[in-house]
Design a protein around this motif. Structure first.
Motif, PDB file in Angstrom:
ATOM      1  N   LEU A  98      45.924  46.202  41.755  1.00  0.00           N
ATOM      2  CA  LEU A  98      46.173  44.778  41.800  1.00  0.00           C
ATOM      3  C   LEU A  98      46.248  44.257  43.239  1.00  0.00           C
ATOM      4  O   LEU A  98      46.656  44.972  44.148  1.00  0.00           O
ATOM      5  CB  LEU A  98      47.489  44.443  41.087  1.00  0.00           C
ATOM      6  N   GLU A 103      49.418  39.776  42.974  1.00  0.00           N
ATOM      7  CA  GLU A 103      49.459  40.000  41.530  1.00  0.00           C
ATOM      8  C   GLU A 103      50.336  41.189  41.133  1.00  0.00           C
ATOM      9  O   GLU A 103      50.478  41.487  39.957  1.00  0.00           O
ATOM     10  CB  GLU A 103      48.041  40.227  40.996  1.00  0.00           C
ATOM     11  N   ARG A 143      53.080  41.455  38.340  1.00  0.00           N
ATOM     12  CA  ARG A 143      52.761  41.631  36.929  1.00  0.00           C
ATOM     13  C   ARG A 143      53.286  42.973  36.395  1.00  0.00           C
ATOM     14  O   ARG A 143      53.586  43.104  35.206  1.00  0.00           O
ATOM     15  CB  ARG A 143      51.251  41.563  36.704  1.00  0.00           C
TER      16      ARG A 143
END
Length: 306
Positions: free
Chosen positions: A188, A192, A195
Motif C-alpha cells: 500500500l 493508504e 487501511r
C-alpha cells in the motif's frame, strides 16, 4: 423395580469379549478409574441417591462401547429409561448431575466445561467432606482461565514481539498471519496504510458475521428428510445413530494398540468433543450468540466465585 445387571441383558449363549485399553484411562478421564473396571451391576433407579449414582455410573461406562457390543447398547437404553423415570423425584445436586449425564455422556463432554459443572455440583453436595479440595479446584480453574484469556489478548495485539507468550502450537500460525498482513501493508501507498488497522479489526470478528448473514444452506437433517422422505424426528434419530457409530470408532481406536502417541489421540478426541458440543442441538458456530456465547463466557470471561 427389580435390579438388573449387564449380564442379564445378554442372551444365554452370548459371550461378551471386552478389549483391554492400551492407554492410560486419562484419555477418557480418571473418573472411570474410580468407578469400576469390570462388569458393574446396573442398579434400577428408585429415586434413592445410591441407586441412581450407580445407575448413572453404569450408563457412563456403557458409552465406552465399541461396534458389536450389543449388551452395552442395551445397557445404555435400560439405564437411560430408569434415570429419566427417576429424575422428577431427585433433588439437587444429584438431579443436576443426572440431567447433565443424560444430556451428554461424560466421555463426550468438553473437559473444561465438565470441570466447571462438577465444581458447582460438588459445592452443592451437603455430604462433601473436604472444603479444601473444593477451594483448590476453583483456584485451579480460575488460574488456567486467566492464562487462556491472556493468550487470547496477546493474539489480538498483532505484535510479533509477543509470540513468545503464546503456546508452541500457535506460534507459527501467529507469525505467518502477521507476516501476511505486513506484506499487505508494504504493497500500500503511505497514505493508504491506515487501511490495515481496519482490516485487522475486521478479521477479528467478520467470520461469524458472514456465517450469520449468508444465504440459507440446507442442514444435514433437511437433506436426510428430503432424500429418504422421513420426518424430522426420524431423521434426527438416524443421524444420532451415525454420531454414536463414529464415537464407537473413536473408542475402538483408543482401546487398540497403535503407534500414534496419546497426545495426538487426545487432540482428535477433544476436537470431536467440541464439535459435539457446538452442533448438538443447533449450528452453534453460525448462531454463536446463544449457547456458544455462554460457553465462551464460562470458559474465558467469568471466573468461579471463591
Amino acid at each position: 423395580m427389580e435390579t438388573m445387571g449387564f449380564q442379564s441383558l445378554a442372551s444365554s449363549d452370548e459371550v461378551v469379549a471386552r478389549k483391554s485399553a492400551g492407554f492410560h484411562p486419562s484419555v477418557w478421564g480418571d473418573y472411570f478409574i474410580l468407578h469400576g473396571r469390570s462388569s458393574p451391576q446396573t442398579q434400577a433407579c428408585n429415586a434413592t441417591t445410591t441407586s441412581c449414582q450407580k445407575c448413572s455410573s453404569s450408563q457412563q461406562e456403557a458409552y465406552l462401547g465399541t461396534h458389536g457390543e450389543s449388551i452395552l447398547d442395551e445397557a445404555i437404553s435400560f439405564t437411560r429409561n430408569n434415570l429419566v423415570s427417576a429424575l422428577a423425584d431427585l433433588k439437587p445436586p444429584l438431579s443436576t448431575q443426572v440431567s447433565l449425564d443424560l444430556e451428554t455422556p461424560l466421555c463426550r463432554r468438553v473437559r473444561r466445561l465438565l470441570a466447571r459443572d462438577y465444581i458447582s455440583i460438588y459445592q452443592e453436595d451437603a455430604t462433601r467432606h473436604d472444603d479444601a479440595i473444593l477451594e483448590l479446584a476453583k483456584l485451579d480453574f480460575n488460574l488456567l482461565q486467566s492464562l487462556h484469556r491472556e493468550e487470547l489478548e496477546n493474539i489480538t495485539k498483532w505484535d510479533a514481539k509477543l509470540v513468545h507468550q503464546l503456546p508452541e502450537y500457535m506460534k507459527d500460525y501467529y507469525l505467518m498471519l502477521i507476516h501476511t498482513f505486513q506484506e499487505f501493508e508494504d504493497l500500500l501507498a503511505s497514505g493508504e496504510k491506515y487501511r490495515i488497522s481496519y482490516l485487522k479489526e475486521a478479521v477479528s470478528d467478520e467470520t461469524i458475521k458472514l456465517e450469520q448473514t449468508r444465504e440459507h444452506v440446507a442442514s444435514t437433517v433437511q437433506c436426510y428428510m428430503k432424500e429418504y422422505g422421513t420426518d424430522v424426528q426420524v431423521a434426527c434419530k438416524k443421524l444420532q445413530g451415525v454420531v454414536d457409530d463414529a464415537w464407537k470408532d473413536i473408542n475402538e481406536e483408543c482401546f487398540s494398540s497403535t503407534a500414534f502417541p496419546i497426545a495426538l489421540l487426545e487432540r482428535i478426541i477433544n476436537y470431536s468433543r467440541v464439535s459435539d458440543n457446538t452442533y448438538k442441538y443447533m449450528d452453534g458456530y453460525t448462531n454463536s450468540s446463544t449457547k456458544t456465547k455462554e460457553y465462551i463466557s464460562l470458559l474465558l470471561i467469568h471466573p468461579i466465585p471463591i
